[in-house]
Design a protein around this motif. Structure first.
Motif, PDB file in Angstrom:
ATOM      1  N   VAL A   1       0.810  -1.232   0.000  1.00 13.65           N
ATOM      2  CA  VAL A   1       0.000   0.000   0.000  1.00 13.65           C
ATOM      3  C   VAL A   1       0.839   1.276   0.000  1.00 13.65           C
ATOM      4  N   GLY A   2       2.162   1.150  -0.050  1.00 14.77           N
ATOM      5  CA  GLY A   2       2.986   2.352  -0.096  1.00 14.77           C
ATOM      6  C   GLY A   2       3.522   2.761   1.263  1.00 14.77           C
ATOM      7  N   ILE A   3       4.221   3.880   1.277  1.00 12.01           N
ATOM      8  CA  ILE A   3       4.968   4.303   2.458  1.00 12.01           C
ATOM      9  C   ILE A   3       4.120   5.030   3.492  1.00 12.01           C
ATOM     10  N   THR A   4       2.948   5.549   3.100  1.00 12.86           N
ATOM     11  CA  THR A   4       2.178   6.419   3.989  1.00 12.86           C
ATOM     12  C   THR A   4       1.824   5.747   5.301  1.00 12.86           C
ATOM     13  N   LEU A   5       1.216   4.575   5.239  1.00 10.85           N
ATOM     14  CA  LEU A   5       0.798   3.895   6.465  1.00 10.85           C
ATOM     15  C   LEU A   5       1.999   3.429   7.287  1.00 10.85           C
ATOM     16  N   VAL A   6       3.090   3.110   6.623  1.00 11.34           N
ATOM     17  CA  VAL A   6       4.317   2.751   7.345  1.00 11.34           C
ATOM     18  C   VAL A   6       4.781   3.935   8.198  1.00 11.34           C
ATOM     19  N   LEU A   7       4.752   5.121   7.622  1.00 10.66           N
ATOM     20  CA  LEU A   7       5.141   6.316   8.374  1.00 10.66           C
ATOM     21  C   LEU A   7       4.196   6.581   9.532  1.00 10.66           C
ATOM     22  N   VAL A   8       2.914   6.267   9.333  1.00  9.41           N
ATOM     23  CA  VAL A   8       1.943   6.431  10.426  1.00  9.41           C
ATOM     24  C   VAL A   8       2.315   5.523  11.594  1.00  9.41           C
ATOM     25  N   VAL A   9       2.613   4.252  11.301  1.00  9.50           N
ATOM     26  CA  VAL A   9       2.983   3.302  12.364  1.00  9.50           C
ATOM     27  C   VAL A   9       4.278   3.742  13.054  1.00  9.50           C
ATOM     28  N   LEU A  10       5.274   4.139  12.265  1.00 17.89           N
ATOM     29  CA  LEU A  10       6.536   4.584  12.845  1.00 17.89           C
ATOM     30  C   LEU A  10       6.343   5.851  13.680  1.00 17.89           C
ATOM     31  N   GLY A  11       5.427   6.716  13.231  1.00 13.61           N
ATOM     32  CA  GLY A  11       5.109   7.911  14.009  1.00 13.61           C
ATOM     33  C   GLY A  11       4.539   7.554  15.367  1.00 13.61           C
ATOM     34  N   PHE A  12       3.644   6.582  15.409  1.00  7.56           N
ATOM     35  CA  PHE A  12       3.092   6.135  16.688  1.00  7.56           C
ATOM     36  C   PHE A  12       4.164   5.487  17.554  1.00  7.56           C
ATOM     37  N   LEU A  13       5.060   4.726  16.931  1.00  3.72           N
ATOM     38  CA  LEU A  13       6.151   4.107  17.688  1.00  3.72           C
ATOM     39  C   LEU A  13       7.037   5.176  18.325  1.00  3.72           C
ATOM     40  N   ALA A  14       7.412   6.182  17.550  1.00  2.00           N
ATOM     41  CA  ALA A  14       8.238   7.272  18.086  1.00  2.00           C
ATOM     42  C   ALA A  14       7.522   7.994  19.226  1.00  2.00           C
ATOM     43  N   PHE A  15       6.231   8.211  19.039  1.00  2.00           N
ATOM     44  CA  PHE A  15       5.462   8.895  20.081  1.00  2.00           C
ATOM     45  C   PHE A  15       5.415   8.041  21.350  1.00  2.00           C
ATOM     46  N   ALA A  16       5.296   6.729  21.178  1.00  2.00           N
ATOM     47  CA  ALA A  16       5.254   5.842  22.338  1.00  2.00           C
ATOM     48  C   ALA A  16       6.554   5.891  23.128  1.00  2.00           C
ATOM     49  N   LEU A  17       7.691   6.048  22.424  1.00  2.00           N
ATOM     50  CA  LEU A  17       8.992   6.056  23.089  1.00  2.00           C
ATOM     51  C   LEU A  17       9.342   7.415  23.681  1.00  2.00           C
ATOM     52  N   LEU A  18       8.788   8.475  23.106  1.00  2.00           N
ATOM     53  CA  LEU A  18       9.171   9.830  23.541  1.00  2.00           C
ATOM     54  C   LEU A  18       8.038  10.605  24.197  1.00  2.00           C
ATOM     55  N   GLY A  19       6.818  10.070  24.099  1.00  2.00           N
ATOM     56  CA  GLY A  19       5.650  10.825  24.559  1.00  2.00           C
ATOM     57  C   GLY A  19       5.627  11.130  26.040  1.00  2.00           C
ATOM     58  N   HIS A  20       6.364  10.372  26.853  1.00  2.00           N
ATOM     59  CA  HIS A  20       6.359  10.635  28.299  1.00  2.00           C
ATOM     60  C   HIS A  20       7.082  11.936  28.635  1.00  2.00           C
ATOM     61  N   HIS A  21       7.834  12.503  27.669  1.00  2.00           N
ATOM     62  CA  HIS A  21       8.503  13.787  27.903  1.00  2.00           C
ATOM     63  C   HIS A  21       7.554  14.967  27.703  1.00  2.00           C
ATOM     64  N   LEU A  22       6.371  14.707  27.118  1.00  2.00           N
ATOM     65  CA  LEU A  22       5.418  15.780  26.852  1.00  2.00           C
ATOM     66  C   LEU A  22       4.592  16.068  28.096  1.00  2.00           C
ATOM     67  N   SER A  23       3.830  17.152  28.020  1.00  2.00           N
ATOM     68  CA  SER A  23       2.844  17.462  29.052  1.00  2.00           C
ATOM     69  C   SER A  23       1.503  17.666  28.363  1.00  2.00           C
ATOM     70  N   GLY A  24       0.428  17.527  29.113  1.00  2.00           N
ATOM     71  CA  GLY A  24      -0.888  17.707  28.520  1.00  2.00           C
ATOM     72  C   GLY A  24      -1.536  16.385  28.168  1.00  2.00           C
ATOM     73  N   PRO A  25      -2.612  16.437  27.391  1.00  2.00           N
ATOM     74  CA  PRO A  25      -3.402  15.217  27.123  1.00  2.00           C
ATOM     75  C   PRO A  25      -2.642  14.156  26.334  1.00  2.00           C
ATOM     76  N   LEU A  26      -1.612  14.538  25.561  1.00  2.00           N
ATOM     77  CA  LEU A  26      -0.884  13.566  24.749  1.00  2.00           C
ATOM     78  C   LEU A  26       0.322  12.955  25.463  1.00  2.00           C
ATOM     79  N   GLN A  27       0.473  13.256  26.736  1.00  2.00           N
ATOM     80  CA  GLN A  27       1.572  12.648  27.494  1.00  2.00           C
ATOM     81  C   GLN A  27       1.285  11.159  27.671  1.00  2.00           C
ATOM     82  N   THR A  28       2.294  10.320  27.470  1.00  2.00           N
ATOM     83  CA  THR A  28       2.123   8.870  27.543  1.00  2.00           C
ATOM     84  C   THR A  28       2.899   8.289  28.716  1.00  2.00           C
ATOM     85  N   ARG A  29       2.578   7.040  29.045  1.00  2.00           N
ATOM     86  CA  ARG A  29       3.368   6.324  30.036  1.00  2.00           C
ATOM     87  C   ARG A  29       4.702   5.921  29.420  1.00  2.00           C
TER      88      ARG A  29
END
Length: 643
Positions: A130-158
Motif C-alpha cells: 500500500v505504499g509508504i504512507t501507512l508505514v510512516l503512520v505506524v513509525l510515528g506512533f512508535l516514536a510517540f510511544a517512546l518519547l511521549g512521556h517527555h510531553l505534558s498535557g493530554p498527549l503525554q504517555t506512560r
C-alpha cells in the motif's frame, strides 16, 4: 548465443517454481481459513489458540508479499530468502505461542526476537502493498510511544521501554495478533472465498445479464447497467480496484459505445464499484467487522446502512439518467438485450448461495466466517452442478479460487497486522485516551468542526488502501473521538467508513478513478473530479445521519418517514443542479434554485425546533413545485413554437 540459453532456461524454471509456490501459499491461507471457520481443529480433538491460526496466516501472507516476480536476479533471491524466514517465523510462533504468551511478562529472548522480526517484516510488507504512507503512520506512533512521556498535557504517555513495547505489540492479544488481524483472517477471508467461487460459478455473467435485462431498454441504459452490475459485484468482492477491473472492461466499453464521454464512463464505473462496499447485505464484509467492533448484531448494521446506500445509488442513477438525456445518449441495441425471463430462468439458482449466508446468520446464529463458508459451499455446488448458461465450474477453477483468495487477502492482512501495532501502542502507553481527547479538543466542542476534521483524517489515511483495511484503521483512530462527544456509535462507524471509502475517488490519490480511467483511456484527474460529482452524496450524507439518526432508521416511524422522503427529494434536486438538466438545459439561475431547494430538504432535522424544520421543508417544496411548473410551461411553449 548458446552461453545465454541456460540462463534463460533457469529464469523460466524459477518463474514456474515461483508461480507454483505462490499458488500453494494462497491455497494454504484459504484452506486454513476453511478449517478454522468449520471448527475442523476441535472436531479432530486439537485445541488451538486463535492466535496460532493467525500466526500461520500472517507468515504465509508475508511470504506471498515477498515472493512477487522481479527482473533483478539478486533481489529476487533475497526476497525468496526473506519469504522463507517469514514463513518459518509464522510457523514457529504458531507452535510456541502457548509457551511464549504464558511467559510474556518475563520477556523471553524468543518473544523479543520474533516480535522485532515481525514488526520489521510487516512494515516492509505494508510498504510493498500500500505504499509508504501507512508505514510512516505506524513509525510515528512508535516514536510517540517512546518519547511521549517527555510531553505534558493530554498527549503525554506512560514511559515504556522499547523491548517491552515490541513484545507487547508482537505477542499480546491487544497487538499484532489482536482484533484487526483476527477479523481480516477469519471474516474477510471467508467472504473473499465466497465471492471468488460465486464469480467463477457464473455469478458475474448472471449479474451482468440481469443488469442488461433490467435496464437495457431505458434512457442511458448502459450507465445504469454498469451501476447495477458493479454494485452487485462490489458488494461481494470487497475490493474496489478488483471490482473496477473485473466489470469495467465490459461496462466502460459499453458506456463509451453508447455515447458517454470516456471520463464520465470511467467515473460511473468508479462510483458504482466503490458504492458496492456500502450496499447491504454483504457490504464487502465491513458489516460483519462493524458488528464485531460495536458488539451488536449484523442485522442492526445492515438496517442502519440501508437508507444511506439508497441515497448514494439514487443520486448516481438520477445523474446517469439526466446526463443521458442532456447528451442524447442512445439506447442499447435491442438485439444485445437478453429476455428477462430467460436470464431469470437460467440464473435463479444463484439465490441459493445468498440464502445460505443469510439463513446461517439469521436463523442459525452462526459466526460470520462460518456463514460465509456455507455461502461458498452453495456457490461451489451451483457452479459444479449447473453453472450459468450451461457453463459449469471445473476443479481447476476451484484451485484458482482458493489461490486467488489467498492472494487477494494479503493487502488486508498487512493492514490488519499494522493496525494491531497501533492498537497495542495506544493501549500500552495510554495514548488512545489522549488522542481521543486531543481530537475532541481540536474540534473545540463543535460537532460540525469535529466531523470536518475527522472526515479529512479519514480521507487522507484511507488513500490507496482497500476499504476493509481503511475501516479497520479508522475504527481504532477516529471513531472513539466521535463517540466521545455523543455521536451514536453506529453513526460514528458508518461516518468513518463512508469517508475512508471516498479516498478511492478523491484526488490526489483516487486510485479507483485512476484504474477506471486507464481502462477508458480517459484523463485520470478529470475522471476523479467527475466521480466526486457523481458520488457527492457520500461526502454529505454521513454528516446528515450523524445529526439526523432517523436516516439510520433510529427513532419513531413518522420521523424516519419524513427524514427519508425529504432526503430522497433533496438528493434528486441537487443531482438536477449538478447535471444542469430538467427536461431542457438549465441556466445558472435554475441550477442554483434546484441546489437551494435540495439544500433545504437535506438540512438536518432539529428535534429542538420543529417549527424551523417544517418551515425549511415547506419552503423547499414550494421552490421545487415552482421549478417543475415553470419547466413544464417552458417546454410546452417551446413545443408550440416548433409546430
Amino acid at each position: 548465443m548458446s552461453n545465454h540459453a541456460p540462463v534463460r532456461e533457469t529464469d523460466v524454471l524459477e518463474h514456474q517454481a515461483l508461480a507454483m509456490i505462490r499458488t500453494l501459499l494462497g491455497s494454504l491461507i484459504a484452506l486454513a481459513a476453511i478449517a478454522y471457520a468449520s471448527d475442523l481443529f476441535s472436531r479432530l480433538g486439537l485445541a488451538i489458540y486463535t492466535e496460532q491460526y493467525l500466526a500461520v496466516v500472517l507468515g504465509s501472507s508475508l511470504a506471498l508479499v515477498f515472493l512477487k516476480p522481479r527482473a533483478n536476479l539478486t533481489r529476487r533471491r533475497i526476497d525468496a530468502l526473506v519469504a522463507v524466514i517469514a514463513f518459518i517465523a509464522g510457523c514457529y510462533l504458531a507452535i510456541q505461542y502457548p509457551v511464549l504468551v504464558e511467559h510474556q511478562l518475563d520477556m523471553p529472548p524468543a518473544a523479543l526476537v520474533l516480535s522485532g522480526l515481525f514488526f520489521v517484516l510487516v512494515l516492509e510488507g505494508l510498504r510493498r502493498v500500500v505504499g509508504i504512507t501507512l508505514v510512516l503512520v505506524v513509525l510515528g506512533f512508535l516514536a510517540f510511544a517512546l518519547l511521549g512521556h517527555h510531553l505534558s498535557g493530554p498527549l503525554q504517555t506512560r514511559q515504556v521501554e522499547l523491548d517491552r513495547l515490541l513484545v507487547y505489540v508482537g505477542i499480546d492479544t491487544n497487538g499484532m495478533l489482536g482484533l484487526t488481524l483476527s477479523v481480516a483472517a477469519t471474516i474477510v477471508i471467508g467472504f473473499v472465498l465466497f465471492g471468488q467461487l460465486l464469480l467463477r460459478s457464473g455469478g458475474a455473467d448472471f449479474f451482468n445479464d440481469l443488469a442488461l435485462a433490467l435496464m437495457g431498454r431505458s434512457r442511458g441504459g448502459s450507465g445504469k447497467i454498469a451501476t447495477i452490475a458493479s454494485a452487485l459485484f462490489g458488494s461481494i468482492s470487497g475490493v474496489v480496484v478488483s471490482n473496477i477491473v473485473a466489470t469495467g472492461v465490459v461496462t466502460i466499453r459499453m458506456m463509451k459505445q453508447g455515447g458517454f464521454k470516456p471520463e464520465t464512463a470511467a467515473a460511473i464505473e468508479t462510483v458504482a464499484s466503490t458504492g458496492g462496499q456500502i450496499m447491504p447485505p454483504v457490504m464487502g464484509a465491513v458489516a460483519f467487522l462493524m458488528a464485531e467492533f460495536l458488539q451488536i448484531s449484523y442485522a442492526e448494521v445492515v438496517l442502519a446502512a440501508l437508507v444511506p446506500a439508497l441515497l448514494y445509488y439514487a443520486a448516481l442513477f438520477i445523474q446517469v439518467d439526466l446526463e443521458a438525456a442532456k447528451e442524447e445518449i442512445k439506447k442499447i441495441d435491442p438485439a444485445l438485450i437478453p429476455p428477462q425471463k430467460q436470464v431469470l430462468s437460467q440464473g435463479w439458482i444463484f439465490v441459493i448461495p445468498f440464502a445460505a449466508v443469510i439463513g446461517a446468520l439469521f436463523f442459525f446464529n452462526m459466526r460470520p466466517e462460518t456463514a460465509a463458508l456455507w455461502g461458498a459451499l452453495g456457490a461451489l455446488i451451483v457452479g459444479i452442478t449447473r453453472g450459468y448458461k450451461g457453463k459449469r465450474m471445473h476443479l481447476r477453477e476451484l484451485r484458482d479460487a482458493l489461490a486467488e483468495t489467498g492472494h487477494s487477502i494479503v493487502d488486508i492482512i498487512m493492514i490488519g497486522a499494522a493496525a494491531g501495532f497501533i492498537i497495542g501502542i495506544l493501549n500500552v502507553t495510554g495514548l488512545g485516551f489522549g488522542l481521543t481527547y486531543a481530537l475532541v479538543q481540536l474540534g473545540n466542542g463543535n460537532l460540525f468542526l469535529l466531523l470536518l476534521i475527522s472526515a479529512a483524517v479519514c480521507i487522507v489515511l484511507g488513500m490507496g488502501m482497500p476499504t476493509v483495511g481503511v475501516y479497520l484503521l479508522l475504527a481504532v483512530l477516529v471513531a472513539p473521538s466521535l463517540v466521545q462527544v455523543g455521536v451514536e456509535p453506529i453513526a460514528a462507524h458508518l461516518f468513518i467508513f463512508y469517508m475512508g471509502m471516498m479516498s478511492m475517488i478523491t484526488p490526489p490519490i483516487a486510485i479507483g478513478a485512476f484504474f477506471a480511467a486507464s481502462i477508458a483511456k480517459a484523463d485520470p484527474i478529470k475522471t476523479a473530479f467527475t466521480a466526486m460529482r457523481l458520488g457527492w452524496t457520500a461526502y454529505i450524507v454521513p454528516f446528515l445521519f450523524v445529526t439526523t439518526p432517523a436516516l439510520l432508521l433510529i427513532g419513531d416511524p413518522l420521523s424516519i418517514t419524513v427524514a427519508v422522503a425529504s432526503a430522497l427529494l433533496g438528493v434528486w434536486a441537487i443531482s438536477v443542479a449538478f447535471v444542469g438538466y430538467f427536461g431542457q438545459r438549465l441556466v445558472i439561475g435554475g441550477r442554483l434554485a434546484f441546489a437551494l431547494a435540495g439544500g433545504l430538504l437535506l438540512f438536518p432535522m432539529s428535534s429542538g425546533d420543529i417549527g424551523l424544520t417544517l418551515l425549511l421543508r415547506a419552503t423547499a417544496l414550494l421552490i421545487v413545485v415552482s421549478l417543475v411548473l415553470v419547466g413544464r410551461s417552458t417546454r410546452q411553449r417551446l413545443a408550440a413554437q416548433t409546430k
